[in-house]
Design a protein around this motif. Sequence first.
Motif, short mmCIF file in Angstrom:
data_model
loop_
_atom_site.label_atom_id
_atom_site.label_comp_id
_atom_site.label_asym_id
_atom_site.label_seq_id
_atom_site.Cartn_x
_atom_site.Cartn_y
_atom_site.Cartn_z
N GLY A 1 0.84 -1.20 0.00
CA GLY A 1 0.00 0.00 0.00
C GLY A 1 0.88 1.24 0.00
N PRO A 2 0.33 2.35 0.49
CA PRO A 2 1.17 3.56 0.53
C PRO A 2 2.37 3.42 1.46
CG PRO A 2 -0.92 3.89 1.65
CD PRO A 2 -1.04 2.62 0.92
N GLN A 3 2.24 2.58 2.47
CA GLN A 3 3.40 2.26 3.31
C GLN A 3 3.51 0.75 3.39
OE1 GLN A 3 2.41 4.48 6.91
NE2 GLN A 3 4.09 5.85 6.42
N PHE A 4 4.74 0.28 3.47
CA PHE A 4 4.90 -1.17 3.57
C PHE A 4 6.08 -1.52 4.47
CE2 PHE A 4 7.42 -1.55 -0.73
CZ PHE A 4 8.24 -0.53 -0.32
N ASP A 5 6.21 -2.80 4.76
CA ASP A 5 7.31 -3.27 5.58
C ASP A 5 8.32 -4.01 4.71
OD1 ASP A 5 5.75 -2.31 7.58
OD2 ASP A 5 5.00 -4.27 8.21
N LEU A 6 9.57 -3.77 4.98
CA LEU A 6 10.63 -4.45 4.24
C LEU A 6 11.34 -5.43 5.14
CD1 LEU A 6 12.36 -1.47 2.44
CD2 LEU A 6 10.87 -3.14 1.41
N MET A 7 11.84 -6.49 4.54
CA MET A 7 12.66 -7.42 5.32
C MET A 7 14.08 -6.90 5.31
SD MET A 7 11.13 -10.98 3.90
CE MET A 7 11.97 -12.07 5.05
N GLU A 8 14.63 -6.76 6.50
CA GLU A 8 16.00 -6.25 6.57
C GLU A 8 16.97 -7.34 6.15
OE1 GLU A 8 18.01 -3.54 9.89
OE2 GLU A 8 18.14 -5.66 10.32
N ARG A 9 17.93 -6.98 5.34
CA ARG A 9 18.93 -7.97 4.95
C ARG A 9 20.30 -7.31 4.92
NH1 ARG A 9 17.72 -8.61 -1.56
NH2 ARG A 9 18.41 -6.52 -2.06
N THR B 1 18.22 -10.68 8.55
CA THR B 1 18.48 -10.56 9.98
C THR B 1 17.26 -10.97 10.79
OG1 THR B 1 17.72 -8.29 9.92
CG2 THR B 1 20.07 -8.64 9.64
N GLY B 2 16.12 -11.14 10.11
CA GLY B 2 14.90 -11.50 10.84
C GLY B 2 14.12 -10.30 11.29
N ARG B 3 14.71 -9.13 11.16
CA ARG B 3 13.98 -7.91 11.54
C ARG B 3 13.27 -7.36 10.31
NH1 ARG B 3 18.71 -7.21 14.60
NH2 ARG B 3 19.75 -6.17 12.87
N THR B 4 12.29 -6.53 10.55
CA THR B 4 11.63 -5.86 9.42
C THR B 4 11.77 -4.36 9.60
OG1 THR B 4 9.56 -5.93 10.62
CG2 THR B 4 9.92 -7.65 8.99
N ILE B 5 11.84 -3.67 8.49
CA ILE B 5 11.85 -2.21 8.51
C ILE B 5 10.40 -1.78 8.32
CG2 ILE B 5 12.92 -0.16 7.54
CD1 ILE B 5 14.94 -2.05 6.19
N LYS B 6 9.85 -1.18 9.37
CA LYS B 6 8.41 -0.91 9.37
C LYS B 6 8.08 0.41 8.70
CE LYS B 6 6.77 -4.29 12.09
NZ LYS B 6 5.91 -5.29 11.51
N ASN B 7 6.88 0.45 8.12
CA ASN B 7 6.27 1.70 7.64
C ASN B 7 7.17 2.53 6.74
OD1 ASN B 7 3.91 1.14 8.97
ND2 ASN B 7 4.65 2.07 10.87
N VAL B 8 7.72 1.87 5.76
CA VAL B 8 8.48 2.59 4.74
C VAL B 8 7.48 3.16 3.74
CG1 VAL B 8 10.22 2.33 2.95
CG2 VAL B 8 10.39 1.01 5.05
N ILE B 9 7.66 4.41 3.37
CA ILE B 9 6.75 5.00 2.38
C ILE B 9 7.06 4.38 1.02
CG2 ILE B 9 6.03 7.11 1.22
CD1 ILE B 9 6.72 8.63 3.72
N LEU C 1 3.62 12.58 0.75
CA LEU C 1 4.31 13.18 -0.40
C LEU C 1 5.25 14.29 0.06
CD1 LEU C 1 1.54 13.38 -3.13
CD2 LEU C 1 3.39 11.76 -2.93
N ASP C 2 4.80 15.06 1.06
CA ASP C 2 5.67 16.13 1.55
C ASP C 2 6.92 15.56 2.21
OD1 ASP C 2 4.40 18.35 0.63
OD2 ASP C 2 3.04 18.48 2.35
N THR C 3 6.73 14.46 2.96
CA THR C 3 7.90 13.82 3.56
C THR C 3 8.89 13.41 2.49
OG1 THR C 3 6.32 12.86 5.10
CG2 THR C 3 8.57 12.03 5.22
N VAL C 4 8.35 12.77 1.44
CA VAL C 4 9.22 12.33 0.36
C VAL C 4 9.88 13.51 -0.31
CG1 VAL C 4 9.26 11.15 -1.86
CG2 VAL C 4 7.85 10.26 -0.03
#
Lengths: 553, 77
Positions: free
Chosen positions: A136-144, A156-164, A514-517
């Motif tokens: 969606g507009p924000q998603f989670d990434l798997m950290e590697r 690493t098993g962690r996720t990077i949360k709420n990435v735009i 969008l402003d953040t970006v």
Amino acid sequence: MANPSAVCNGHLHHHHQKQNNLLKSGIYKKNGITKGMKKNGVSNGTLHKKTITEHFEQAPMYVAVLTFLGFGVGTIFGYLRDFMRAWGLEKRNVAAEREQQKDFVPLYQDFENFYTRNLYMRIRDNWNRPICSVPGPQFDLMERVTDDYNWTFRFTGRTIKNVINMGSYNYLGFAETDVNALKTVTIELQKYGTGICSTRQEMGSLDKHVELEKLVAKFLGVEDAMVFGMGFATNSMNIPALVGKGCLILSDELNHTSLVLGARLSGATIRIFKHNNMQSLEKLLRDAIIYGQPRSRRAWRKILILVEGIYSMEGSIVRLPEIVFLKKKYKAYLYLDEAHSIGAVGATGRGVVEYFGMSPDDVDVLMGTFTKSFGAAGGYIAGKKDLVDFLRTHSHSAVYATSMCPPVAEQIIRAMKCLMGLDGTTQGLQRVRQLGKNTRYFRRRLHEMGFIIYGNDDSPVVPLLLYMPGKIGAFARRMLEKNIGVVVVGFPATPITESRARFCVSAAHTREMLDTVLNALDELGDFLHLKYSRYSKSSHPELYEETRLELED
Amino acid sequence: MDIKRVKDYIYWLYYQYLLITCSYVLEPWERSMFHTITVTVFAMVVYTAYVFVPIHVRLAFEFFSQIFGSQPESTVS
């Protein structure tokens, strides 16, 4: 609204037509009453009312020089590393010829291999990043992380949360997990399950497919439509059904691989015209008519023009009115791939045909995908009933490919009904408007900041030019540090000197996102020195419309 | 404050150098090798300039002063 009674409804016919055209009977009304030029004048008139503003700004000369310098350094070190690998000073991590094959034609020595091994591999961490949530507009990434400079990765098993998310083709924001929105999809899932386990021609034609096809045809304002389970295969498997040996394909140079593959599989002769260049296309058409097939000089059986609605790497919109004029003038067929444009442009999301205020009858084969704006999977081909019936029996996708799974079909139906207002709300229309607003806002701000961005002002695909190979890696990594996911593109998807980042604006992006970006881009643009544009109005403009108007005078 | 800004600016210049020469993407040992080469070349250019430019400038000066200095005499005689 799409206006089926628009100006040129196939009156454009001279009386003497070659008779061996397969698609013809279904596609044209043969009532050649006028010479047609007048009608086309009208259609061009509507074109000129719409001012097409496309930007393809050339970077300053020094940028090209420095880009080549960067590639030069990269290449020199690439040769050094290849030398070390050849002499056993370094471990070989990629495929190499076996000892027994050393006298054969080398397999891994062309430029693409060298590029992958020695340049792409160094910044590979910016691609193919697995995600673990709805895009969606924000998603989670798997950290590697990588321990050996991107040759291998470990999670690493962690996720990077709420990435735009600025990379997904989720133009209308229908890729969502809202339970209420997906209610009908859940019902269909429980009713039909997921597997069809058969093809359309065997036991895989469900009532859901018929419902969807009727809806698609109604949405596009055409006689009939057929849906396929895979968007890519819609192109690559249907073009071979439409044209074959003795036919000519005129293809835009920046067409997507699916079109290229389909064209090659068809066995037809392929000629390439310059991107969106009508002079180039007309010259090819004229030559094709005058000279016919090579050697035999017979007339071409069919001439098919392959174009896309929105080009995904340039963000440009096809010059449909001119192409339709040319195709009528030279009696060719037009295959329009609306993969990115359906849902994304046009006042009610009906694609470039509506964007230019033209009639869907002007385009012989309307193709599109459900993967992008509709948040589902698959593709469609729409047009005259004869054409669709022909494809139902001849297309490989219909004969051999498993048909679309019913929950996916229901998701498309849901999204399309929402877009057409059949669900009793104006939500769909709002999404289209929001997308248009977001697109124009995002593009305008980037222009004002002084970035070079390509494409049409109304196209939600926004390529931002980075040029230098080092900046690709730095840009994507630093954006991710700021919790913004971007797609960066380099050779071979683009020319080697025009590496870029590509943003896909979505209706689901809020103004804050969008402003953040944009703020992050502004900062990063200064830090990485990306603001190459020489047309920039000021470096930090205010956002008010008034100032904008003053500046434009 | 000013020192910090100067430091930032120098870091920015260094970063630009990394990006433009593509050495940003190199592995550390390659990068140090690249820096060594660049610094060496640059130092040699500077040293050569220091050694030879004054000599050439002096020679050029003498050459031109001979031409323009002697011209009026030749027109007279």
